[in-house]
Design a protein around this motif. Structure first.
Motif, PDB file in Angstrom:
ATOM      1  N   ALA A  98       4.358   4.467  -5.934  1.00 29.18           N
ATOM      2  CA  ALA A  98       3.244   3.414  -5.884  1.00 29.18           C
ATOM      3  C   ALA A  98       3.909   2.004  -5.350  1.00 29.18           C
ATOM      4  N   GLY A  99       3.416   1.497  -4.306  1.00 32.05           N
ATOM      5  CA  GLY A  99       3.842   0.275  -3.835  1.00 32.05           C
ATOM      6  C   GLY A  99       3.338  -0.898  -4.328  1.00 32.05           C
ATOM      7  N   THR A 100       3.472  -2.138  -3.955  1.00 34.81           N
ATOM      8  CA  THR A 100       2.961  -3.330  -4.655  1.00 34.81           C
ATOM      9  C   THR A 100       1.527  -3.274  -4.574  1.00 34.81           C
ATOM     10  N   GLY A 101       0.932  -3.751  -5.812  1.00 32.56           N
ATOM     11  CA  GLY A 101      -0.463  -3.628  -5.883  1.00 32.56           C
ATOM     12  C   GLY A 101      -1.246  -2.220  -6.007  1.00 32.56           C
ATOM     13  N   LEU A 102      -0.522  -1.191  -6.438  1.00 33.39           N
ATOM     14  CA  LEU A 102      -0.735   0.300  -6.279  1.00 33.39           C
ATOM     15  C   LEU A 102      -0.164   0.538  -7.781  1.00 33.39           C
ATOM     16  N   THR A 103      -0.958   1.659  -8.470  1.00 32.81           N
ATOM     17  CA  THR A 103      -0.673   2.374  -9.732  1.00 32.81           C
ATOM     18  C   THR A 103      -0.782   3.899  -9.444  1.00 32.81           C
ATOM     19  N   GLY A 104       0.000   4.531 -10.201  1.00 30.97           N
ATOM     20  CA  GLY A 104      -0.297   6.036  -9.978  1.00 30.97           C
ATOM     21  C   GLY A 104       1.283   6.443  -9.482  1.00 30.97           C
ATOM     22  N   GLY A 105       0.753   7.784  -8.506  1.00 30.36           N
ATOM     23  CA  GLY A 105       1.902   8.309  -7.905  1.00 30.36           C
ATOM     24  C   GLY A 105       2.616   9.154  -8.812  1.00 30.36           C
ATOM     25  N   GLY A 106       3.908   9.596  -8.420  1.00 33.82           N
ATOM     26  CA  GLY A 106       4.659  10.824  -9.194  1.00 33.82           C
ATOM     27  C   GLY A 106       5.198  11.775  -8.281  1.00 33.82           C
ATOM     28  N   ALA A 166      -4.698  -1.451  -7.669  1.00 31.59           N
ATOM     29  CA  ALA A 166      -4.747  -2.420  -8.931  1.00 31.59           C
ATOM     30  C   ALA A 166      -5.684  -3.552  -8.839  1.00 31.59           C
ATOM     31  N   ASN A 167      -6.340  -3.576  -9.862  1.00 28.76           N
ATOM     32  CA  ASN A 167      -7.409  -4.748  -9.819  1.00 28.76           C
ATOM     33  C   ASN A 167      -6.560  -6.259  -9.718  1.00 28.76           C
ATOM     34  N   ARG A 197      -4.494  -8.608   0.040  1.00 26.50           N
ATOM     35  CA  ARG A 197      -5.533  -8.605  -1.077  1.00 26.50           C
ATOM     36  C   ARG A 197      -5.725 -10.165  -1.409  1.00 26.50           C
ATOM     37  N   ILE A 198      -7.006 -10.481  -1.642  1.00 27.72           N
ATOM     38  CA  ILE A 198      -7.699 -11.659  -2.157  1.00 27.72           C
ATOM     39  C   ILE A 198      -7.021 -11.664  -3.683  1.00 27.72           C
ATOM     40  N   THR A 199      -6.261 -12.683  -3.922  1.00 26.71           N
ATOM     41  CA  THR A 199      -5.875 -12.882  -5.554  1.00 26.71           C
ATOM     42  C   THR A 199      -6.530 -13.974  -5.929  1.00 26.71           C
ATOM     43  N   SER A 200      -7.373 -14.746  -5.354  1.00 25.12           N
ATOM     44  CA  SER A 200      -8.004 -15.883  -5.995  1.00 25.12           C
ATOM     45  C   SER A 200      -9.166 -16.122  -4.872  1.00 25.12           C
TER      46      SER A 200
END
Length: 240
Positions: free
Chosen positions: A107-115, A126-127, A151-154
Motif C-alpha cells: 500500500a503506497g502513500t494515501g492507501l491502506t491494505g495490501g499484503g 485512506a480518508n 488528493r485534496i487535503t484541505s
C-alpha cells in the motif's frame, strides 16, 4: 498370514493372503482354474500372465481365487503416496518444485491494505481531513490544498475581495462604496444615462454671463456650463 471373512453370500467365504506374485515371471506359479478358494496374491511385479483370461496385471492388483476361476481386484489406481509421503500429506511450495510466495501488494502513500498474494488483497484509499461537501458560492471561492498524490487535503471557502490596485485599466477611478463612485482625475463621458433620483455634482460655475433675456423677472445667481453635443450651454441657477 492375513485372513478376512466375507460378509456377502456366494463366492469366497474368506480370504487368505498368500504373499506377493510376480505377474511377469508367474512366480509363484499360478494356473487358470486351479487354486484354493479364498487364496489371494498381491502383484509386486507387473506382467501379462494369463489367469482365466486376465492378462493386465499392475503392481498392487490382487489375484483372488473364488473356487472356480482367478479374479482381479484392481488396486493400481489407488494413491499409495504423494510426493513420497504417506498418511495425512501436507505439501508446501518446495515439495512440488515451486518457489515460495515472495510477491506482496504494498500500500503506497494515501492507501491502506495490501499484503501477500496468497489470496484476495484489498487496497483502500485512506480518508483525508477534508469534509465532504460543495465548496464555493456567489460571494465565496473554494480554496483547496492538493498533495503530491493528487488528493485534496484541505478545502475552505474564501470571500471574494479584489482591491482596485489589483485591477488594471481603471485609470484614477476608484469605488469607495456601493453607492458612490469618485472620479479623481481625467474626464468621464456619460451616454444614455437615466437618473432615477437626485443627481448631485460639483461643477464649475460662473455669474459673469450676460442675461440672455432681460425680460426675466429674476436675475440668476449664476450659470452652470454644460455641453450638449459639443456645444456649450449656460444653465441659470438661483440661490435658495
Amino acid at each position: 498370514m492375513l485372513k478376512t471373512v466375507a460378509t456377502g453370500g456366494g463366492g469366497t467365504s474368506g480370504l487368505t493372503y498368500k504373499g506377493t506374485w510376480n505377474a511377469s515371471a508367474n512366480l509363484p506359479a499360478l494356473s487358470s482354474g486351479s487354486g484354493v478358494n479364498g487364496d489371494y496374491y498381491v502383484v509386486n511385479v507387473a506382467g501379462s500372465t494369463n489367469l482365466d483370461g486376465i492378462t493386465d496385471w499392475q503392481i498392487g492388483d490382487w489375484a483372488i481365487f473364488n473356487g472356480a476361476v482367478w479374479q482381479k481386484i484392481d488396486q493400481s489406481d489407488t494413491v499409495t503416496s504423494v510426493n513420497g509421503q504417506v498418511g495425512a500429506v501436507v505439501l508446501n511450495a518446495a515439495n512440488v518444485g515451486a518457489a515460495a510466495n515472495t510477491v506482496n501488494v504494498i500500500a503506497g502513500t494515501g492507501l491502506t491494505g495490501g499484503g501477500a498474494l496468497t489470496g484476495n488483497v484489498t487496497i483502500t484509499l485512506a480518508n483525508t481531513a477534508v469534509v465532504a461537501g460543495t465548496y464555493g458560492t456567489a460571494t465565496q471561492v473554494s480554496q483547496v490544498t492538493v498533495d503530491a498524490q493528487g488528493r485534496i487535503t484541505s478545502a475552505s471557502n474564501v470571500a471574494i475581495a479584489i482591491s482596485n490596485s489589483a485591477v488594471s485599466g481603471l485609470g484614477t477611478m476608484a469605488t469607495q462604496n456601493a453607492n458612490a463612485v469618485v472620479i479623481t482625475g481625467g474626464s468621464a463621458t456619460l451616454a444614455n444615462v437615466t437618473v432615477t433620483s437626485n443627481l448631485y455634482a460639483n461643477l464649475a460655475t460662473s455669474n459673469t454671463a450676460a442675461m440672455p433675456d432681460p425680460s426675466l423677472p429674476l436675475a440668476p445667481e449664476g450659470y452652470i456650463t454644460v455641453y450638449v453635443n459639443g456645444n456649450a450651454k449656460k444653465i441659470p441657477y438661483y440661490g435658495v
